[in-house]
Motif scaffolding. Structure first.
Motif, PDB file in Angstrom:
ATOM      1  N   ALA A  10       0.843  -1.176   0.077  1.00 22.84           N
ATOM      2  CA  ALA A  10       0.269  -0.039   0.081  1.00 22.84           C
ATOM      3  C   ALA A  10       0.939   1.208  -0.077  1.00 22.84           C
ATOM      4  N   GLY A  11       1.825   1.264   0.730  1.00 26.12           N
ATOM      5  CA  GLY A  11       2.946   2.416   0.935  1.00 26.12           C
ATOM      6  C   GLY A  11       3.486   2.614  -0.517  1.00 26.12           C
ATOM      7  N   HIS A  12       4.148   1.289  -0.896  1.00 24.64           N
ATOM      8  CA  HIS A  12       4.830   1.784  -2.095  1.00 24.64           C
ATOM      9  C   HIS A  12       3.866   2.114  -3.514  1.00 24.64           C
ATOM     10  N   THR A  13       2.730   1.474  -3.300  1.00 22.04           N
ATOM     11  CA  THR A  13       1.880   1.887  -4.380  1.00 22.04           C
ATOM     12  C   THR A  13       1.399   3.287  -4.281  1.00 22.04           C
ATOM     13  N   THR A  14       1.330   3.773  -3.112  1.00 24.01           N
ATOM     14  CA  THR A  14       0.952   5.311  -2.923  1.00 24.01           C
ATOM     15  C   THR A  14       2.311   6.055  -3.449  1.00 24.01           C
ATOM     16  N   LEU A  15       3.527   5.986  -3.222  1.00 22.62           N
ATOM     17  CA  LEU A  15       4.418   6.642  -3.513  1.00 22.62           C
ATOM     18  C   LEU A  15       4.588   6.833  -4.921  1.00 22.62           C
ATOM     19  N   TRP A  16       4.302   5.517  -5.785  1.00 25.88           N
ATOM     20  CA  TRP A  16       4.168   5.662  -7.346  1.00 25.88           C
ATOM     21  C   TRP A  16       3.150   6.619  -7.981  1.00 25.88           C
ATOM     22  N   VAL A  17       1.836   6.305  -7.237  1.00 25.69           N
ATOM     23  CA  VAL A  17       0.743   7.378  -7.506  1.00 25.69           C
ATOM     24  C   VAL A  17       0.930   8.825  -7.307  1.00 25.69           C
ATOM     25  N   VAL A  18       1.697   9.191  -6.274  1.00 29.77           N
ATOM     26  CA  VAL A  18       1.961  10.490  -6.010  1.00 29.77           C
ATOM     27  C   VAL A  18       3.126  10.993  -6.981  1.00 29.77           C
ATOM     28  N   PHE A  19       4.067  10.164  -7.439  1.00 32.03           N
ATOM     29  CA  PHE A  19       4.944  10.519  -8.548  1.00 32.03           C
ATOM     30  C   PHE A  19       4.289  10.723  -9.460  1.00 32.03           C
ATOM     31  N   ALA A  20       3.348  10.036  -9.936  1.00 37.38           N
ATOM     32  CA  ALA A  20       2.410  10.164 -11.293  1.00 37.38           C
ATOM     33  C   ALA A  20       1.854  11.657 -11.220  1.00 37.38           C
ATOM     34  N   ILE A  21       1.207  12.050  -9.940  1.00 35.93           N
ATOM     35  CA  ILE A  21       0.226  13.095  -9.867  1.00 35.93           C
ATOM     36  C   ILE A  21       1.364  14.200  -9.923  1.00 35.93           C
ATOM     37  N   PHE A  22       2.346  14.216  -9.611  1.00 33.89           N
ATOM     38  CA  PHE A  22       3.609  15.281  -9.704  1.00 33.89           C
ATOM     39  C   PHE A  22       4.108  15.545 -10.917  1.00 33.89           C
ATOM     40  N   THR A  23       4.179  14.432 -11.702  1.00 29.79           N
ATOM     41  CA  THR A  23       4.656  14.512 -12.914  1.00 29.79           C
ATOM     42  C   THR A  23       3.442  15.266 -13.820  1.00 29.79           C
ATOM     43  N   ILE A  24       2.192  14.832 -13.491  1.00 29.53           N
ATOM     44  CA  ILE A  24       1.322  15.435 -14.519  1.00 29.53           C
ATOM     45  C   ILE A  24       0.887  16.785 -14.325  1.00 29.53           C
ATOM     46  N   GLY A  25       1.018  17.160 -13.159  1.00 32.64           N
ATOM     47  CA  GLY A  25       0.882  18.396 -12.262  1.00 32.64           C
ATOM     48  C   GLY A  25       2.125  19.085 -12.983  1.00 32.64           C
ATOM     49  N   LEU A  26       3.188  18.870 -13.276  1.00 33.85           N
ATOM     50  CA  LEU A  26       4.190  19.645 -13.658  1.00 33.85           C
ATOM     51  C   LEU A  26       4.186  19.694 -15.201  1.00 33.85           C
ATOM     52  N   ILE A  27       3.594  18.825 -15.868  1.00 29.47           N
ATOM     53  CA  ILE A  27       3.363  18.801 -16.955  1.00 29.47           C
ATOM     54  C   ILE A  27       2.300  20.105 -17.566  1.00 29.47           C
ATOM     55  N   GLY A  28       1.200  19.908 -16.723  1.00 28.99           N
ATOM     56  CA  GLY A  28       0.122  20.750 -16.787  1.00 28.99           C
ATOM     57  C   GLY A  28       0.521  22.530 -16.590  1.00 28.99           C
ATOM     58  N   LEU A  29       1.635  22.559 -16.006  1.00 28.74           N
ATOM     59  CA  LEU A  29       2.228  24.083 -15.777  1.00 28.74           C
ATOM     60  C   LEU A  29       2.477  24.822 -16.977  1.00 28.74           C
ATOM     61  N   TRP A  30       2.892  23.706 -18.042  1.00 32.01           N
ATOM     62  CA  TRP A  30       3.377  24.199 -19.265  1.00 32.01           C
ATOM     63  C   TRP A  30       2.502  25.054 -20.059  1.00 32.01           C
ATOM     64  N   PRO A  31       0.965  24.647 -20.185  1.00 31.83           N
ATOM     65  CA  PRO A  31       0.001  25.512 -21.007  1.00 31.83           C
ATOM     66  C   PRO A  31      -0.385  26.749 -20.140  1.00 31.83           C
ATOM     67  N   MET A  32      -0.310  26.619 -18.936  1.00 33.82           N
ATOM     68  CA  MET A  32      -0.764  27.729 -18.071  1.00 33.82           C
ATOM     69  C   MET A  32       0.392  28.707 -18.258  1.00 33.82           C
ATOM     70  N   ALA A  33       1.682  28.568 -18.254  1.00 35.67           N
ATOM     71  CA  ALA A  33       2.887  29.341 -18.353  1.00 35.67           C
ATOM     72  C   ALA A  33       2.718  30.106 -19.781  1.00 35.67           C
ATOM     73  N   LEU A  34       2.474  29.316 -20.775  1.00 34.62           N
ATOM     74  CA  LEU A  34       2.264  29.942 -22.149  1.00 34.62           C
ATOM     75  C   LEU A  34       1.132  30.709 -22.593  1.00 34.62           C
ATOM     76  N   ARG A  35       0.031  30.746 -21.577  1.00 38.24           N
ATOM     77  CA  ARG A  35      -1.173  31.751 -21.479  1.00 38.24           C
ATOM     78  C   ARG A  35      -0.608  32.941 -21.327  1.00 38.24           C
ATOM     79  N   VAL A  36       0.414  33.107 -20.378  1.00 39.94           N
ATOM     80  CA  VAL A  36       0.873  34.717 -20.046  1.00 39.94           C
ATOM     81  C   VAL A  36       2.212  35.016 -20.818  1.00 39.94           C
TER      82      VAL A  36
END
Ligand code: RET
Length: 251
Positions: A10-36
């Motif tokens: 359960a702990g290890h799966t959580t770590l992988w899921v959160v890694f994925a969330i941060f990766t997606i969150g990081l990529i999502g900043l790109w279009p937001m930055a391009l808008r300004v």
């Protein structure tokens, strides 16, 4: 033979899921930055730094790095024998050492906090994280380890109080010179952040501190807090700000 208390599936799966969330969150900043326009991307840059560090930190932990075992809970009768070793993910403190100053920098710039107060807030934060790490690593031994652990905890909490005292008093004063919407966002984000951050010492006390909950529960609790304090915070800041007043974008 000492008993090892460590994260499992359960702990290890959580770590992988959160890694994925941060990766997606990081990529999502790109279009937001391009808008300004370019000069208005200060908060995007700081947020990208926060999410990149968190992403790497979670990847490290998910692949089994940044963890160690600390002896805990001994009794006077057999002080020479360590009965339990608890897994401590020290990697998260390295993450926090860099990400929490960046998050505070965002709040400080939003409020227009003075350079002196900003440096003070960041120093208090580094102090809080480093002393907290020492508390987490103290090996328990009757009457010394257990007590030193809570000494470091208390010392770390002083850093926490200094951060918020300076940020709130100095920030409220400084933000009077900001447009009312910007000031409102600073106050709202500060309150939310304060509440989230206050949960960290509580989790620490229940886990590394008193060993009252499992390592899996600890991983999940910190995961929820980290995602809220980093992805939640940065997206709230960037989204609300984009549709608000433009002046603070340019510092
Ligand atoms: C520690 C040790 C015990 C005392 C205190 C602590 C505070 C930790 C905080 C961490 C915040 C982390 C964030 C991470 C990611 O975004 C070190 C647990 C006061 C406030 C916000």
């Amino acid at each position: 033979i000492p008993k090892l208390l460590h994260a499992t599936k359960a702990g290890h799966t959580t770590l992988w899921v959160v890694f994925a969330i941060f990766t997606i969150g990081l990529i999502g900043l790109w279009p937001m930055a391009l808008r300004v326009e370019k000069r208005a991307r200060f908060f995007h840059g700081v947020s990208a730094g926060v999410l990149t560090i968190a992403m790497v930190s979670y990847l490290a932990m998910a692949t089994g790095l940044g963890t160690t075992f600390v002896p805990i809970h001994n009794h006077a009768a057999d002080a020479s024998v360590y009965k339990y070793f608890r897994e401590v993910y020290f990697a998260r403190y390295i993450d926090w050492l860099f990400t929490t100053p960046l998050l505070l920098l965002s709040l400080a710039v939003l409020a227009g906090l003075s350079p002196a107060d900003t440096v003070l807030v960041i120093c208090a934060d580094v102090f809080m994280i480093v002393t907290g790490l020492l508390g987490g690593l103290v090996p328990a031994r009757w009457a010394t380890g257990e007590r030193s652990r809570w000494t470091w905890f208390t010392v770390s909490c002083i850093g926490f109080l200094v951060i918020w005292y300076v940020l709130i008093t100095g920030g409220l004063r400084a933000s009077k010179h900001r447009p009312s919407k910007t000031r409102g966002l600073f106050v709202l984000l500060s309150i939310m952040t304060f509440i989230l951050w206050a949960a960290y010492p509580v989790v620490f006390a229940l886990t590394e501190g008193a060993n009252m909950v499992s390592v899996n529960t600890e991983v999940i609790a910190y995961a929820v807090l980290d995602v809220s304090a980093k992805v939640g915070f940065t997206y709230m800041l960037l989204l609300v700000h984009t549709h608000g007043e433009d002046d603070t974008w340019t510092l």
